[in-house]
Scaffold this active site. Structure first.
Site: not given
Ligand code: ADP
Length: 191
Positions: A146, A14, A134, A128
């Site tokens: 998640r 996204k 993160r 990622r």
């Protein structure tokens, strides 16, 4: 105004696609995840609260998230439209968003969902995590949580907007450019 919800599980692309879409259509990109990370970096009270939930792969409570979202929209009254990325994530957030937009005589134009299988998502987020810095991208059990939370709390939003004929699913596997072309074709069919 073209108000789009870019929808799909964590790691479905996204953010990548939103960055390209705002350039093409001159829209405002609102990512609640990015807004929270900004608050965390600045050590604000909101950031400290959000971090408690984000670090476990859980959702930040609706009242915090919705309030932050409304402020961001109200701060940008002159925009051509908005891409909502990572929001709404619960049915209560979707209802709050619709009420908030209706007060301004606005509405969601379409929800476009990126369809990506769970296993592909886990692999994408782990890779990622090697560069994103993160902490929620580095631990497989947090990533799986998640995805679990997405399936339980967020996925029903697709059907909520489908009731008004606004939900569109597109294939989210492929190159960034191929998916971008699918998105622009879809957007041009709804605007
Ligand atoms: P991703 O889509 O990869 O999960 P985001 O940056 O959208 O990444 O979100 C990261 C985290 O921020 C989420 O796991 C959640 O804890 C929090 N968050 C983001 N948006 C929302 C929201 N709309 N409601 C509640 N929590 C949110």
């Amino acid at each position: 105004m073209l108000n789009l919800i870019l929808f799909g599980p964590p790691g479905s692309g996204k953010g990548t696609q939103a960055a390209k879409l705002i350039e093409k259509y001159g829209l405002l990109h609102i990512s609640t995840g990015d807004l929270f990370r900004y608050e965390i970096e600045n050590g604000t009270p909101l950031g400290l609260k959000a971090e408690e939930f984000m670090s476990k792969g859980e959702l930040v409570p609706d009242e915090i998230t919705v309030g932050m979202l409304k402020n961001k929209v109200n701060d940008n009254p002159e925009v051509n439209g908005i891409i909502f990325d990572g929001f709404p994530r619960t049915l209560a957030q979707a209802e709050a968003l619709d009420r908030f937009l209706a007060e301004k005589c606005l509405s969601i134009t379409a929800l476009i969902a990126l369809d990506v299988p769970d296993e592909e998502i886990v692999q994408r987020i782990l890779s990622r995590g090697e560069t994103s810095g993160r902490s929620d991208d580095n631990d497989e059990s947090i990533i799986r949580n998640r995805i679990f939370v997405y399936n339980e709390e967020t996925a029903p939003i697709y059907n909520y907007y489908a009731e008004s004929g606004k939900s569109i699913m597109i294939e989210g596997v492929g190159s960034v450019d191929v998916i971008f072309n699918r998105l622009t074709a879809t957007i041009e069919s709804v605007c």
